[in-house]
Motif scaffolding. Structure first.
Motif, mmCIF file in Angstrom:
data_model
loop_
_atom_site.group_PDB
_atom_site.id
_atom_site.type_symbol
_atom_site.label_atom_id
_atom_site.label_comp_id
_atom_site.label_asym_id
_atom_site.label_seq_id
_atom_site.Cartn_x
_atom_site.Cartn_y
_atom_site.Cartn_z
ATOM 1 N N ARG A 109 10.736 2.444 4.257
ATOM 2 C CA ARG A 109 9.906 1.299 3.877
ATOM 3 C C ARG A 109 8.419 1.657 3.891
ATOM 4 N NH1 ARG A 109 11.642 -1.724 7.509
ATOM 5 N NH2 ARG A 109 13.318 -2.664 6.321
ATOM 6 N N THR A 110 7.989 2.425 4.864
ATOM 7 C CA THR A 110 6.575 2.784 4.984
ATOM 8 C C THR A 110 6.106 3.589 3.776
ATOM 9 O OG1 THR A 110 6.656 2.756 7.391
ATOM 10 C CG2 THR A 110 4.892 4.041 6.383
ATOM 11 N N VAL A 111 6.918 4.556 3.358
ATOM 12 C CA VAL A 111 6.537 5.380 2.209
ATOM 13 C C VAL A 111 6.554 4.563 0.924
ATOM 14 C CG1 VAL A 111 7.190 7.375 0.808
ATOM 15 C CG2 VAL A 111 7.268 7.519 3.295
ATOM 16 N N LEU A 112 7.563 3.758 0.731
ATOM 17 C CA LEU A 112 7.634 2.937 -0.480
ATOM 18 C C LEU A 112 6.485 1.934 -0.534
ATOM 19 C CD1 LEU A 112 11.471 2.225 -0.674
ATOM 20 C CD2 LEU A 112 10.160 3.823 -2.073
ATOM 21 N N GLU A 113 6.085 1.404 0.605
ATOM 22 C CA GLU A 113 5.005 0.415 0.638
ATOM 23 C C GLU A 113 3.703 0.999 0.112
ATOM 24 O OE1 GLU A 113 2.920 -3.070 1.126
ATOM 25 O OE2 GLU A 113 5.092 -2.783 1.275
ATOM 26 N N THR A 114 3.411 2.235 0.485
ATOM 27 C CA THR A 114 2.187 2.879 0.004
ATOM 28 C C THR A 114 2.365 3.432 -1.402
ATOM 29 O OG1 THR A 114 1.439 3.469 2.231
ATOM 30 C CG2 THR A 114 0.549 4.760 0.407
ATOM 31 N N ASN A 115 3.396 4.220 -1.615
ATOM 32 C CA ASN A 115 3.520 5.008 -2.843
ATOM 33 C C ASN A 115 3.984 4.213 -4.059
ATOM 34 O OD1 ASN A 115 2.858 7.008 -1.046
ATOM 35 N ND2 ASN A 115 4.684 8.245 -1.397
ATOM 36 N N VAL A 116 4.704 3.132 -3.823
ATOM 37 C CA VAL A 116 5.238 2.352 -4.948
ATOM 38 C C VAL A 116 4.641 0.947 -4.969
ATOM 39 C CG1 VAL A 116 7.318 1.502 -6.100
ATOM 40 C CG2 VAL A 116 7.388 3.659 -4.822
ATOM 41 N N VAL A 117 4.840 0.197 -3.905
ATOM 42 C CA VAL A 117 4.304 -1.163 -3.855
ATOM 43 C C VAL A 117 2.783 -1.138 -3.956
ATOM 44 C CG1 VAL A 117 4.184 -3.297 -2.514
ATOM 45 C CG2 VAL A 117 6.293 -1.946 -2.508
ATOM 46 N N GLY A 118 2.171 -0.113 -3.360
ATOM 47 C CA GLY A 118 0.716 0.005 -3.436
ATOM 48 C C GLY A 118 0.223 0.127 -4.858
ATOM 49 N N ILE A 119 0.926 0.884 -5.687
ATOM 50 C CA ILE A 119 0.540 1.007 -7.097
ATOM 51 C C ILE A 119 0.648 -0.342 -7.796
ATOM 52 C CG2 ILE A 119 1.289 1.927 -9.330
ATOM 53 C CD1 ILE A 119 1.819 4.576 -7.982
#
Length: 226
Positions: A94-104
């Motif tokens: 979840r932490t990686v997806l939050e920055t790398n995907v949701v952040g975009i």
């Protein structure tokens, strides 16, 4: 003058992208979580904006600080803390997806009104060959030894979301890049490419004309076929 926002622009690929686009004549806003780390970007002539892609209020404030926007480079990303299966859990994913995907998505959605006011709106998302199944499964590829699930999955998602944004925004140029195995903090500076080589595709796609490609995945060697 072309106005460009780059996320994660305090070091490595983001900083080099800022340098090269400033040299190309862009007015660059360098987004970073902590402006205290912005001396290198400031020395290049970039305008520093506080921008944490995981924080909606921070994103909204950063976009509100821009006078206009023509080019958005979604460069910010994290490697995460899970590098195999035995150390993987839902929180790490979840932490990686939050920055790398949701952040975009968070930054892009906030920036859309400004970009829609541009005569020539451009979005460049920085992914990785680690998100490309063909590279991950080819034993001779640089990406093959990577075992991390969150990082690879997040970059695969970035490639897919780029294609979907391009389809939804036909008047934009929306593309995604693979920097390649570049010497950065992510790999202990063990990559065989320089940061200049690693930003070749991102810079080229940030500079495309209105008749340039859209919905494509590029490395410094050109288009990567799907």
């Amino acid at each position: 003058m072309t106005t460009t926002l780059i996320t994660g622009a305090n070091k490595s690929l983001g900083l080099e992208t800022a340098r090269r686009l400033i040299d190309a004549g862009h007015t660059v806003y360098a987004g970073m979580r902590d402006p205290a780390n912005g001396d290198a970007a400031r020395a290049l002539g970039a305008h520093i904006v506080q921008l944490d892609v995981t924080d909606q209020a921070s994103v909204d404030a950063a976009i509100a600080a821009l006078p206009n926007l023509d080019v958005l480079v979604n460069n910010a990303g994290i490697l995460g803390t899970s590098f195999g299966v035995d150390d993987l859990d839902a929180d790490a994913m979840r932490t990686v997806l939050e920055t790398n995907v949701v952040g975009i998505v968070r930054v892009t959605q906030a920036a859309l009104p400004l970009l829609r006011s541009s005569e020539h709106p451009v979005i460049v998302n920085v992914a990785s060959g680690v998100g490309w199944p063909r590279f991950l499964s080819t034993e001779t590829a640089d990406e093959f030894p990577v075992m991390a699930v969150p990082y690879a999955s997040s970059k695969a998602a970035v490639i897919a979301l780029t294609v979907q944004y391009a389809k939804n925004l036909p008047d934009f140029r929306v593309n995604v890049t693979d920097p390649g195995y570049t010497a950065t903090d992510f790999n202990g500076h063990g990559g065989h490419q320089t940061v200049t080589e690693g930003t070749d595709a991102t810079v080229a796609l940030a500079l495309v004309g209105a008749d340039g490609p859209t919905g494509e995945f590029h490395s410094r060697h050109g288009r990567i076929d799907y």
